[in-house]
Design a protein around this motif. Structure first.
Motif, PDB file in Angstrom:
ATOM      1  N   VAL A 182     -41.773  54.146   4.350  1.00 39.06           N
ATOM      2  CA  VAL A 182     -40.950  53.254   5.154  1.00 39.06           C
ATOM      3  C   VAL A 182     -41.858  52.584   6.179  1.00 39.06           C
ATOM      4  N   ALA A 183     -41.987  51.265   6.079  1.00 38.71           N
ATOM      5  CA  ALA A 183     -42.892  50.539   6.975  1.00 38.71           C
ATOM      6  C   ALA A 183     -42.592  49.053   6.908  1.00 38.71           C
ATOM      7  N   SER A 184     -42.930  48.339   7.971  1.00 42.24           N
ATOM      8  CA  SER A 184     -42.790  46.898   8.008  1.00 42.24           C
ATOM      9  C   SER A 184     -43.864  46.250   7.144  1.00 42.24           C
ATOM     10  N   LEU A 185     -43.550  45.093   6.570  1.00 42.15           N
ATOM     11  CA  LEU A 185     -44.514  44.445   5.679  1.00 42.15           C
ATOM     12  C   LEU A 185     -45.736  43.914   6.412  1.00 42.15           C
ATOM     13  N   ASP A 186     -45.660  43.764   7.729  1.00 46.41           N
ATOM     14  CA  ASP A 186     -46.836  43.333   8.486  1.00 46.41           C
ATOM     15  C   ASP A 186     -47.557  44.505   9.154  1.00 46.41           C
ATOM     16  N   VAL A 225     -44.026  33.793   7.632  1.00 44.51           N
ATOM     17  CA  VAL A 225     -45.210  33.741   6.775  1.00 44.51           C
ATOM     18  C   VAL A 225     -46.502  33.788   7.591  1.00 44.51           C
ATOM     19  N   GLY A 226     -46.555  33.072   8.691  1.00 45.48           N
ATOM     20  CA  GLY A 226     -47.774  33.071   9.499  1.00 45.48           C
ATOM     21  C   GLY A 226     -48.121  34.450  10.013  1.00 45.48           C
ATOM     22  N   ARG A 227     -47.129  35.144  10.554  1.00 39.43           N
ATOM     23  CA  ARG A 227     -47.363  36.505  11.049  1.00 39.43           C
ATOM     24  C   ARG A 227     -47.785  37.437   9.922  1.00 39.43           C
ATOM     25  N   ALA A 228     -47.136  37.303   8.765  1.00 38.69           N
ATOM     26  CA  ALA A 228     -47.491  38.146   7.629  1.00 38.69           C
ATOM     27  C   ALA A 228     -48.929  37.884   7.189  1.00 38.69           C
ATOM     28  N   ASP A 244     -51.456  36.662   8.883  1.00 44.10           N
ATOM     29  CA  ASP A 244     -52.408  37.171   9.881  1.00 44.10           C
ATOM     30  C   ASP A 244     -52.605  38.674   9.732  1.00 44.10           C
ATOM     31  N   ALA A 245     -51.508  39.390   9.549  1.00 40.91           N
ATOM     32  CA  ALA A 245     -51.599  40.842   9.389  1.00 40.91           C
ATOM     33  C   ALA A 245     -52.337  41.203   8.105  1.00 40.91           C
ATOM     34  N   TRP A 246     -52.012  40.526   7.016  1.00 39.15           N
ATOM     35  CA  TRP A 246     -52.635  40.837   5.731  1.00 39.15           C
ATOM     36  C   TRP A 246     -54.128  40.508   5.736  1.00 39.15           C
ATOM     37  N   ARG A 247     -54.507  39.413   6.381  1.00 39.34           N
ATOM     38  CA  ARG A 247     -55.926  39.050   6.440  1.00 39.34           C
ATOM     39  C   ARG A 247     -56.738  40.171   7.082  1.00 39.34           C
ATOM     40  N   ASP A 248     -56.190  40.792   8.119  1.00 47.35           N
ATOM     41  CA  ASP A 248     -56.899  41.888   8.774  1.00 47.35           C
ATOM     42  C   ASP A 248     -56.972  43.131   7.888  1.00 47.35           C
ATOM     43  N   LEU A 249     -55.951  43.352   7.079  1.00 51.23           N
ATOM     44  CA  LEU A 249     -55.897  44.553   6.251  1.00 51.23           C
ATOM     45  C   LEU A 249     -56.726  44.424   4.976  1.00 51.23           C
ATOM     46  N   LEU A 250     -56.918  43.195   4.496  1.00 47.50           N
ATOM     47  CA  LEU A 250     -57.655  42.981   3.257  1.00 47.50           C
ATOM     48  C   LEU A 250     -59.153  43.139   3.457  1.00 47.50           C
ATOM     49  N   MET A 251     -59.825  43.690   2.453  1.00 51.81           N
ATOM     50  CA  MET A 251     -61.273  43.697   2.446  1.00 51.81           C
ATOM     51  C   MET A 251     -61.762  42.295   2.075  1.00 51.81           C
ATOM     52  N   PRO A 252     -62.998  41.942   2.386  1.00 57.35           N
ATOM     53  CA  PRO A 252     -63.520  40.649   1.950  1.00 57.35           C
ATOM     54  C   PRO A 252     -63.368  40.487   0.439  1.00 57.35           C
ATOM     55  N   GLY A 253     -62.822  39.353   0.027  1.00 60.72           N
ATOM     56  CA  GLY A 253     -62.548  39.135  -1.383  1.00 60.72           C
ATOM     57  C   GLY A 253     -61.204  39.676  -1.827  1.00 60.72           C
ATOM     58  N   GLY A 254     -60.480  40.351  -0.928  1.00 60.85           N
ATOM     59  CA  GLY A 254     -59.157  40.874  -1.258  1.00 60.85           C
ATOM     60  C   GLY A 254     -58.141  39.755  -1.400  1.00 60.85           C
ATOM     61  N   LEU A 255     -57.058  40.057  -2.067  1.00 55.68           N
ATOM     62  CA  LEU A 255     -56.080  39.035  -2.446  1.00 55.68           C
ATOM     63  C   LEU A 255     -54.695  39.325  -1.873  1.00 55.68           C
ATOM     64  N   ALA A 256     -54.006  38.260  -1.526  1.00 52.82           N
ATOM     65  CA  ALA A 256     -52.594  38.332  -1.127  1.00 52.82           C
ATOM     66  C   ALA A 256     -51.777  37.502  -2.102  1.00 52.82           C
ATOM     67  N   VAL A 257     -50.690  38.072  -2.594  1.00 52.39           N
ATOM     68  CA  VAL A 257     -49.767  37.367  -3.485  1.00 52.39           C
ATOM     69  C   VAL A 257     -48.375  37.499  -2.886  1.00 52.39           C
ATOM     70  N   PHE A 258     -47.713  36.374  -2.659  1.00 49.89           N
ATOM     71  CA  PHE A 258     -46.377  36.411  -2.068  1.00 49.89           C
ATOM     72  C   PHE A 258     -45.556  35.243  -2.579  1.00 49.89           C
ATOM     73  N   SER A 259     -44.244  35.372  -2.489  1.00 50.14           N
ATOM     74  CA  SER A 259     -43.363  34.255  -2.844  1.00 50.14           C
ATOM     75  C   SER A 259     -42.558  33.847  -1.614  1.00 50.14           C
ATOM     76  N   GLU A 260     -42.281  32.545  -1.545  1.00 48.41           N
ATOM     77  CA  GLU A 260     -41.663  31.989  -0.341  1.00 48.41           C
ATOM     78  C   GLU A 260     -40.742  30.829  -0.716  1.00 48.41           C
TER      79      GLU A 260
END
Length: 249
Positions: free
Chosen positions: A94-98, A121-124, A126-142
Motif C-alpha cells: 500500500v503506497a502512493s504512486l509518487d 502528471v508533473g508531480r508523478a 518528478d518522483a519517478w525521475r528520482d527513483l529511476l536509475m540512469p537509462g530507466g524507463l517510465a510507462v504511463f497512460s494519461e
C-alpha cells in the motif's frame, strides 16, 4: 456511506478500473523491453486490482513490486495474483504512486496505467525521475484531447472532473520538460474503453438497481454521465500511453 466507499462499491473489484487491455499493455511493454536495464526494480504503481501487474509478471523475468493507495484494491490484486499462480512473482504494498517506498536510482521500470492523474502528471514524473536509475524507463497512460475539437458536452464534463486534462502536444512537452527522453507513444483504441472497462462498469451499475444510498447514487449518476459523454464525443479525447526514458550519463 462516504463518497470514497461509494467509488469502491462501484469500481473496487472490477478487473480494470480504467481504460486498457492486455493487448495494449503488451504493446507498450514490447516497445520498452529492448531498452530495459539488466538490473533494477520493476514497479507497477497505482496498480488498482492488478490487471497490468499480472501482465508484467507473466512477461518479465523479474519480481514486480505493485502498489496502490487503496488497501482494498491491493488485497484484491494480491488474491487474483495468487489465484492465477503469480503470487510468488509479485510483491504487493500500500503506497502512493509518487512515493512507492524504494530508494532513489533503483528502478529500471515504473509502470502506471490510468492513475498518474490522481497526483498530477508533473508531480508523478518528478518522483519517478528520482527513483529511476540512469537509462530507466517510465510507462504511463494519461487522458488527453486528441485534436482541436472540444465538444461543449465533453469540455464541460472534463473541465469539472479533470481540469488538468491537456492535449497530446502539451503532454509530450511536459514529459520532455521533466527531464525524460521520449521513446514512443500511442493512443488506446476505442475497444480499450468499451470492452474491458465501460461495458463491465455499466453492468455493475445496472446490478446496483435504482434504490441507493445518496453517495452511491451520486457516483452512479456521475459514472453514467461519463459513459454517455464518451459514447457521444469519444473521438475527440482518449488515453495515450507514453514510454519515456531517464537519460543515461
Amino acid at each position: 456511506m462516504t463518497i470514497e466507499d461509494a467509488f469502491m462499491r462501484v469500481f473496487g473489484d472490477l478487473i480494470r478500473q480504467g481504460p486498457g487491455t492486455t493487448a495494449s499493455t503488451l504493446r507498450a511493454l514490447n516497445l520498452v523491453r529492448p531498452l530495459l536495464p539488466p538490473t533494477g526494480e520493476v514497479l507497477d504503481v497505482g496498480c488498482g486490482t492488478g490487471a497490468s501487474t499480472r501482465v508484467l509478471a507473466r512477461h518479465l523475468d523479474r519480481v514486480i513490486r505493485a502498489s496502490d493507495v487503496f488497501p482494498a484494491s491491493v488485497e484484491i490484486a494480491r488474491k487474483r495474483a495468487e489465484l492465477v499462480g503469480l503470487g510468488d512473482r509479485i510483491v504487493f504494498e500500500v503506497a502512493s504512486l509518487d512515493d512507492p517506498g524504494i530508494g532513489p536510482g533503483t528502478a529500471a521500470l515504473i509502470w502506471c496505467e490510468a492513475a498518474a492523474y490522481s497526483v498530477g502528471v508533473g508531480r508523478a514524473l518528478d518522483a519517478w525521475r528520482d527513483l529511476l536509475m540512469p537509462g530507466g524507463l517510465a510507462v504511463f497512460s494519461e487522458l488527453v484531447w486528441l485534436g482541436e475539437e472540444r465538444p461543449p458536452e465533453a469540455s464541460a464534463f472534463w473541465e469539472r472532473e479533470y481540469p488538468g486534462m491537456t492535449d497530446v502536444t502539451a503532454l509530450r512537452a511536459e514529459v520532455a520538460g521533466r527531464g525524460f527522453e521520449p521513446v514512443a507513444d500511442f493512443v488506446l483504441p476505442v475497444e480499450d474503453w468499451w470492452e474491458s472497462y465501460y461495458l463491465p462498469l455499466a453492468a455493475r451499475l445496472d446490478a446496483l438497481g435504482t434504490v441507493m444510498d445518496p453517495a452511491l447514487a451520486e457516483v452512479a449518476a456521475l459514472t453514467r454521465r461519463e459513459i454517455a459523454v464518451f459514447r457521444d464525443c469519444g473521438d475527440t479525447y482518449g488515453y495515450i500511453t507514453v514510454a519515456a526514458r531517464k537519460p543515461a550519463p
